[in-house]
Write a protein that holds these residues in place. Sequence first.
Motif, PDB file in Angstrom:
ATOM      1  N   LYS A 137       4.335 -16.954  93.592  1.00  0.00           N
ATOM      2  CA  LYS A 137       4.544 -16.057  92.462  1.00  0.00           C
ATOM      3  C   LYS A 137       3.609 -16.432  91.309  1.00  0.00           C
ATOM      4  CE  LYS A 137       8.242 -13.973  89.719  1.00  0.00           C
ATOM      5  NZ  LYS A 137       9.684 -13.965  89.394  1.00  0.00           N
ATOM      6  N   PRO A 138       2.742 -15.520  90.867  1.00  0.00           N
ATOM      7  CA  PRO A 138       1.737 -15.847  89.840  1.00  0.00           C
ATOM      8  C   PRO A 138       2.318 -16.460  88.562  1.00  0.00           C
ATOM      9  CG  PRO A 138       1.235 -13.727  90.831  1.00  0.00           C
ATOM     10  CD  PRO A 138       2.578 -14.147  91.372  1.00  0.00           C
ATOM     11  N   GLN A 139       3.409 -15.897  88.047  1.00  0.00           N
ATOM     12  CA  GLN A 139       3.987 -16.435  86.816  1.00  0.00           C
ATOM     13  C   GLN A 139       4.479 -17.867  87.015  1.00  0.00           C
ATOM     14  OE1 GLN A 139       7.761 -14.802  85.407  1.00  0.00           O
ATOM     15  NE2 GLN A 139       6.980 -14.762  83.304  1.00  0.00           N
ATOM     16  N   ASN A 140       5.095 -18.132  88.156  1.00  0.00           N
ATOM     17  CA  ASN A 140       5.560 -19.487  88.440  1.00  0.00           C
ATOM     18  C   ASN A 140       4.394 -20.466  88.565  1.00  0.00           C
ATOM     19  OD1 ASN A 140       8.214 -18.670  88.413  1.00  0.00           O
ATOM     20  ND2 ASN A 140       8.497 -18.746  90.631  1.00  0.00           N
ATOM     21  N   ILE A 141       3.300 -20.013  89.174  1.00  0.00           N
ATOM     22  CA  ILE A 141       2.119 -20.861  89.324  1.00  0.00           C
ATOM     23  C   ILE A 141       1.578 -21.258  87.958  1.00  0.00           C
ATOM     24  CG2 ILE A 141      -0.276 -20.902  90.126  1.00  0.00           C
ATOM     25  CD1 ILE A 141       0.648 -18.974  92.387  1.00  0.00           C
ATOM     26  N   GLU A 142       1.514 -20.301  87.059  1.00  0.00           N
ATOM     27  CA  GLU A 142       1.008 -20.559  85.705  1.00  0.00           C
ATOM     28  C   GLU A 142       1.855 -21.609  84.990  1.00  0.00           C
ATOM     29  OE1 GLU A 142       0.418 -18.158  81.448  1.00  0.00           O
ATOM     30  OE2 GLU A 142       0.819 -17.050  83.309  1.00  0.00           O
ATOM     31  N   TYR A 143       3.172 -21.442  85.035  1.00  0.00           N
ATOM     32  CA  TYR A 143       4.065 -22.394  84.360  1.00  0.00           C
ATOM     33  C   TYR A 143       4.042 -23.757  85.049  1.00  0.00           C
ATOM     34  CZ  TYR A 143       6.358 -19.455  80.860  1.00  0.00           C
ATOM     35  OH  TYR A 143       6.626 -18.704  79.752  1.00  0.00           O
ATOM     36  N   ALA A 144       4.006 -23.760  86.382  1.00  0.00           N
ATOM     37  CA  ALA A 144       3.996 -25.032  87.118  1.00  0.00           C
ATOM     38  C   ALA A 144       2.756 -25.847  86.769  1.00  0.00           C
ATOM     39  CB  ALA A 144       4.055 -24.764  88.617  1.00  0.00           C
ATOM     40  N   ARG A 145       1.600 -25.197  86.734  1.00  0.00           N
ATOM     41  CA  ARG A 145       0.365 -25.904  86.385  1.00  0.00           C
ATOM     42  C   ARG A 145       0.397 -26.424  84.956  1.00  0.00           C
ATOM     43  NH1 ARG A 145      -3.853 -21.730  89.464  1.00  0.00           N
ATOM     44  NH2 ARG A 145      -3.709 -22.749  91.518  1.00  0.00           N
ATOM     45  N   GLU A 146       0.986 -25.648  84.058  1.00  0.00           N
ATOM     46  CA  GLU A 146       1.097 -26.105  82.671  1.00  0.00           C
ATOM     47  C   GLU A 146       2.044 -27.294  82.564  1.00  0.00           C
ATOM     48  OE1 GLU A 146       0.364 -26.515  78.731  1.00  0.00           O
ATOM     49  OE2 GLU A 146      -0.727 -25.275  80.196  1.00  0.00           O
ATOM     50  N   ASN A 147       3.134 -27.282  83.327  1.00  0.00           N
ATOM     51  CA  ASN A 147       4.073 -28.412  83.314  1.00  0.00           C
ATOM     52  C   ASN A 147       3.403 -29.683  83.840  1.00  0.00           C
ATOM     53  OD1 ASN A 147       6.366 -27.165  82.207  1.00  0.00           O
ATOM     54  ND2 ASN A 147       6.985 -26.334  84.187  1.00  0.00           N
ATOM     55  N   VAL A 148       2.569 -29.538  84.857  1.00  0.00           N
ATOM     56  CA  VAL A 148       1.834 -30.693  85.388  1.00  0.00           C
ATOM     57  C   VAL A 148       0.858 -31.219  84.330  1.00  0.00           C
ATOM     58  CG1 VAL A 148       0.145 -31.445  87.116  1.00  0.00           C
ATOM     59  CG2 VAL A 148       2.054 -29.981  87.787  1.00  0.00           C
ATOM     60  N   LYS A 149       0.156 -30.291  83.678  1.00  0.00           N
ATOM     61  CA  LYS A 149      -0.861 -30.670  82.691  1.00  0.00           C
ATOM     62  C   LYS A 149      -0.250 -31.359  81.478  1.00  0.00           C
ATOM     63  CE  LYS A 149      -4.635 -28.694  79.935  1.00  0.00           C
ATOM     64  NZ  LYS A 149      -5.355 -27.427  79.573  1.00  0.00           N
ATOM     65  N   LYS A 150       0.837 -30.802  80.935  1.00  0.00           N
ATOM     66  CA  LYS A 150       1.417 -31.374  79.711  1.00  0.00           C
ATOM     67  C   LYS A 150       2.042 -32.747  79.953  1.00  0.00           C
ATOM     68  CE  LYS A 150       4.410 -28.099  78.885  1.00  0.00           C
ATOM     69  NZ  LYS A 150       5.517 -27.302  78.269  1.00  0.00           N
ATOM     70  N   ASN A 151       2.335 -33.068  81.224  1.00  0.00           N
ATOM     71  CA  ASN A 151       2.875 -34.389  81.553  1.00  0.00           C
ATOM     72  C   ASN A 151       1.810 -35.335  82.117  1.00  0.00           C
ATOM     73  OD1 ASN A 151       5.964 -34.326  81.144  1.00  0.00           O
ATOM     74  ND2 ASN A 151       5.567 -32.394  82.197  1.00  0.00           N
ATOM     75  N   HIS A 152       0.536 -34.892  82.059  1.00  0.00           N
ATOM     76  CA  HIS A 152      -0.612 -35.724  82.437  1.00  0.00           C
ATOM     77  C   HIS A 152      -0.482 -36.243  83.880  1.00  0.00           C
ATOM     78  CE1 HIS A 152      -1.416 -35.541  78.144  1.00  0.00           C
ATOM     79  NE2 HIS A 152      -0.233 -36.090  77.908  1.00  0.00           N
ATOM     80  N   LEU A 153      -0.094 -35.347  84.786  1.00  0.00           N
ATOM     81  CA  LEU A 153       0.098 -35.733  86.190  1.00  0.00           C
ATOM     82  C   LEU A 153      -0.868 -34.992  87.117  1.00  0.00           C
ATOM     83  CD1 LEU A 153       4.019 -35.842  86.243  1.00  0.00           C
ATOM     84  CD2 LEU A 153       2.457 -37.799  86.384  1.00  0.00           C
ATOM     85  N   GLU A 154      -2.002 -34.543  86.559  1.00  0.00           N
ATOM     86  CA  GLU A 154      -2.959 -33.781  87.362  1.00  0.00           C
ATOM     87  C   GLU A 154      -3.524 -34.593  88.520  1.00  0.00           C
ATOM     88  OE1 GLU A 154      -3.017 -34.232  84.047  1.00  0.00           O
ATOM     89  OE2 GLU A 154      -4.008 -32.578  82.991  1.00  0.00           O
ATOM     90  N   GLU A 155      -3.609 -35.907  88.358  1.00  0.00           N
ATOM     91  CA  GLU A 155      -4.172 -36.735  89.428  1.00  0.00           C
ATOM     92  C   GLU A 155      -3.205 -36.900  90.601  1.00  0.00           C
ATOM     93  OE1 GLU A 155      -5.606 -40.454  88.026  1.00  0.00           O
ATOM     94  OE2 GLU A 155      -7.087 -39.582  86.656  1.00  0.00           O
ATOM     95  N   LEU A 156      -1.916 -36.613  90.367  1.00  0.00           N
ATOM     96  CA  LEU A 156      -0.921 -36.792  91.412  1.00  0.00           C
ATOM     97  C   LEU A 156      -0.397 -35.475  91.979  1.00  0.00           C
ATOM     98  CD1 LEU A 156       1.247 -39.730  89.960  1.00  0.00           C
ATOM     99  CD2 LEU A 156      -0.437 -39.844  91.810  1.00  0.00           C
ATOM    100  N   ILE A 157      -0.536 -34.378  91.226  1.00  0.00           N
ATOM    101  CA  ILE A 157       0.048 -33.103  91.657  1.00  0.00           C
ATOM    102  C   ILE A 157      -1.011 -32.011  91.693  1.00  0.00           C
ATOM    103  CG2 ILE A 157       1.795 -31.343  91.177  1.00  0.00           C
ATOM    104  CD1 ILE A 157       3.378 -33.445  89.626  1.00  0.00           C
ATOM    105  N   GLU A 158      -1.064 -31.302  92.822  1.00  0.00           N
ATOM    106  CA  GLU A 158      -1.888 -30.101  92.945  1.00  0.00           C
ATOM    107  C   GLU A 158      -0.964 -28.911  93.167  1.00  0.00           C
ATOM    108  OE1 GLU A 158      -5.067 -27.877  95.969  1.00  0.00           O
ATOM    109  OE2 GLU A 158      -4.455 -29.964  96.349  1.00  0.00           O
ATOM    110  N   VAL A 159      -1.088 -27.892  92.317  1.00  0.00           N
ATOM    111  CA  VAL A 159      -0.320 -26.659  92.490  1.00  0.00           C
ATOM    112  C   VAL A 159      -1.223 -25.661  93.198  1.00  0.00           C
ATOM    113  CG1 VAL A 159       0.929 -24.788  91.354  1.00  0.00           C
ATOM    114  CG2 VAL A 159       1.060 -27.111  90.422  1.00  0.00           C
ATOM    115  N   TYR A 160      -0.823 -25.272  94.399  1.00  0.00           N
ATOM    116  CA  TYR A 160      -1.641 -24.384  95.235  1.00  0.00           C
ATOM    117  C   TYR A 160      -1.026 -22.992  95.269  1.00  0.00           C
ATOM    118  CZ  TYR A 160      -3.863 -22.417  99.418  1.00  0.00           C
ATOM    119  OH  TYR A 160      -4.531 -21.605 100.294  1.00  0.00           O
ATOM    120  N   ALA A 161      -1.855 -21.982  94.972  1.00  0.00           N
ATOM    121  CA  ALA A 161      -1.402 -20.587  94.991  1.00  0.00           C
ATOM    122  C   ALA A 161      -1.438 -20.059  96.418  1.00  0.00           C
ATOM    123  CB  ALA A 161      -2.284 -19.744  94.088  1.00  0.00           C
ATOM    124  N   GLN A 162      -0.269 -19.803  96.981  1.00  0.00           N
ATOM    125  CA  GLN A 162      -0.177 -19.302  98.352  1.00  0.00           C
ATOM    126  C   GLN A 162      -0.679 -17.861  98.407  1.00  0.00           C
ATOM    127  OE1 GLN A 162       0.426 -21.047 101.020  1.00  0.00           O
ATOM    128  NE2 GLN A 162       2.548 -21.688 101.198  1.00  0.00           N
TER     129      GLN A 162
END
Length: 362
Positions: A137-162
């Motif tokens: 879901k595009p809206q969920n992808i946007e929020y999920a990526r922002e949640n990863v970014k604001k918690n500085h976990l980009e090196e550990l989490i990849e959000v993949y758009a199915q």
Amino acid sequence: MVKTKGNAKKFGMHPRNILRQPPDYTKLAIKYKDFRKECELELNGKVSVNFRNEKTLRELTKMLLKEYFDLNVDFAPGSLVPTLALRLNYILWLEDLMEPLKLQEIRGIDIGCGSSCIYSLLGAKKNGWHMLALESKPQNIEYARENVKKNHLEELIEVYAQPDKTSIFRSYFEKQQEELQYHFCLCNPPFFDSNLANPFGGNTRNPERRPAPNNARTGSQEELTCVGGEVRFVQRIIDESLENKLRMRIFTTMLGVKANVPRILDYLKERQVANVATTEFHQGHTTRWAVAWSFHSEPLNQETSSDHTLRQKKANRIRKATEMEANTHTKHKSPTSVNGGISTPLIQGIRTIRSSAMWDSK
């Protein structure tokens, strides 16, 4: 498998779940103003939480994630608001499954991460796991990526758009050049069957045995329903797991209906998958079930670390009780030395009688 007895089995959370002890909402309301705005003040000065209010649930989950894990999380409007206790129970069970493998680095896949991306955030923040979060879901992808970014976990989490909603792992594995090995997958599948005239109208629990849940239902129709409900969705995971036996160490999924557990186990058996384990997640009046399966030779660990801890505690209690009982008996005995439970004077008397008998027989 986490097992407890009696009421503890019915209502107990995982032994390591930090929310086993209910939070002090009064203190937390003082500390977090956004949460405080959604609380109700009782006459005794304490605050109460209306779990049937969606906005309250949002602020509650955001506050608990910040308080216990220092995670800053936002949810897309109208999206699923995850309950932290249940998500923790799942993460802790995965820890138990991973423990016997003694891995230095763990990689997991979160199937349908939602807007919160909560499982991946918890796995990365709490355990340092590398997480691949799948979402369509595009809206969920946007929020999920922002949640990863604001918690500085980009090196550990990849959000993949199915790109394909009917695909579980296939689209990502076909795209990925490097054949990384993953150690587990987790999933909270869509609960309801979208084919039904009223998908949300069914009752999945016996009200006499299981009281209604306290929490309000949250989430979009896309998050809560799919063709065939959770059974069909999990069957798709199983089908794709057969295509990717070597890419994943342990496949897991959660189930919301107890009656669906044997249906999934039968489906696995029909496909000759024998290495299987199950567990239950208890939190308040809500119970969920989970199934794990693997194509590797090592059997899934049925006794988790929490079971081992409980067994050790029980053994320690029995040992202490035995020692106390022995000490009590010793205090009541004669101060003379003891040999095999018989006092020394009595042994000497027996020896005298025996000596006399032997003398008479000669």
